[in-house]
Scaffold this motif. Structure first.
Motif, short mmCIF file in Angstrom:
data_model
loop_
_atom_site.label_atom_id
_atom_site.label_comp_id
_atom_site.label_asym_id
_atom_site.label_seq_id
_atom_site.Cartn_x
_atom_site.Cartn_y
_atom_site.Cartn_z
N LEU A 279 20.03 -17.84 10.13
CA LEU A 279 20.52 -18.83 10.88
C LEU A 279 19.45 -19.32 11.93
O LEU A 279 19.56 -20.62 12.42
N VAL B 64 19.87 -19.38 20.64
CA VAL B 64 20.29 -18.50 19.97
C VAL B 64 20.56 -16.92 20.31
O VAL B 64 19.73 -16.39 20.75
N GLY C 191 22.40 -12.90 20.03
CA GLY C 191 23.25 -12.00 19.52
C GLY C 191 24.39 -11.32 20.49
O GLY C 191 23.99 -11.35 21.69
N THR D 284 24.39 -20.75 20.40
CA THR D 284 25.06 -20.30 19.14
C THR D 284 24.90 -18.57 19.33
O THR D 284 23.80 -18.06 19.54
N LEU E 146 17.49 -11.37 15.20
CA LEU E 146 17.08 -13.02 15.21
C LEU E 146 15.94 -13.11 14.50
O LEU E 146 15.42 -14.11 14.22
N ALA F 170 20.83 -13.13 10.54
CA ALA F 170 20.81 -13.82 11.85
C ALA F 170 19.41 -14.37 11.78
O ALA F 170 19.24 -15.65 12.39
N VAL G 55 25.73 -15.24 17.91
CA VAL G 55 25.82 -14.70 16.58
C VAL G 55 26.58 -13.34 16.75
O VAL G 55 26.13 -12.42 17.29
#
Length: 285
Positions: A275, A225, A227, A255, A265, A272, A257
């Protein structure tokens, strides 16, 4: 110039938001070694999802493996996960020397290996409602590297003191903006060259024990994940690891974001972060 300033200002605001949260007190803390940093904080599951047989999420904090950053800054994230019904174990470990040093060799890796080896027994006592068969590892930044490394110990070089004879019994890893590819991290001077400090320069033997891009395939389900606007650990680092994993025959989740940087995160006030928790739930259940 204006765009660069805007990105820096946004990243600073996101960092301020994260570090502005008070530390979340764990329900209990257990030691896995004699050093003050050899401890694990446990958070019992809360909220509507809390029940016997709940997944155990093991959290590893980041901070470029440097002494200035300990598990307190990720404790709000750990408590956030507990509030979503997970049992949570937040691992502390020995880091840099308090100056500019990042990590210690071999102490940082000794600690992660020892902590994960001790976790089944420690968790059984601290969070007995947790189901060890539903364990998911997660970590942020340098902690993302360590979480992925903990899941890859069975593919460490033969003779490594940290090598496991078989894959660890985990559902998977959710790595949040991980420093997952050292070659790309070096090209981009991520965290002012922290990875090189971690392994003592460009020592090829040490690199073989620590660079995740060479420890593939793992056979462990992995989700990254990231950003899209992360300037601390740019998306290219996670992308390079994902490419290496794909080339090794694996299919990591990725993923991206949109519109967030490095810190949201693990900031409970950020969408975020929610998520990231959903990605953890996908592997846990």
């Amino acid at each position: 110039m204006g765009a660069a300033r805007s990105a820096a200002e946004r990243e600073a605001a996101e960092e301020s938001s994260l570090f502005g949260h008070p530390a979340a007190t764990p329900d209990t803390t257990a030691a896995y070694g004699p050093d003050p940093d050899q401890v694990v904080d446990f958070y019992a599951p809360r909220g509507p999802g809390a029940a016997p047989g709940t997944p155990l999420v093991v959290v590893v904090h980041g901070g470029a493996w440097r002494a200035a950053y300990d598990r307190r800054h990720i404790s709000p994230f750990a408590a956030f996960l507990a509030g979503r019904g997970f049992a949570v174990a937040s691992v502390e470990y020995r880091r840099g020397d308090g100056g500019q040093g990042a990590g210690r060799w071999p102490d940082t890796f000794d600690d992660i290996a020892a902590a994960f080896d001790a976790l089944p027994e420690l968790a059984a006592e601290a969070v007995p409602e947790a189901d060890p068969g539903r364990t998911v590892l997660t970590g942020h930044s340098a902690g993302g590297h360590l979480a992925l490394w903990a899941a890859a110990r069975h593919v460490l070089p033969v003779g490594s003191p940290w090598r496991l004879p078989e894959a660890p019994p985990v559902r998977g890893v959710v790595a949040l903006a991980p420093i997952a590819d050292f070659a790309t991290a070096a090209e981009l001077n991520v965290c002012d060259g922290a990875f090189a400090q971690l392994i003592g320069g460009q020592d090829k033997e040490r690199l073989a024990h620590a660079d995740l891009a060479t420890l593939l395939p793992t056979g462990i389900a992995t989700t990254l994940v990231q950003g899209s606007d992360d300037t601390e650990v740019p998306p290219a680092v996670a992308e390079a690891y994902a490419d290496a994993a794909t080339a090794a025959g694996e299919t990591p989740g990725f993923t991206l974001v949109d519109g967030v940087g490095h810190f949201p995160l693990i900031d409970p006030t950020s969408a975020a972060c929610a998520l990231a928790a959903e990605e953890i739930a996908q592997l846990a259940w």
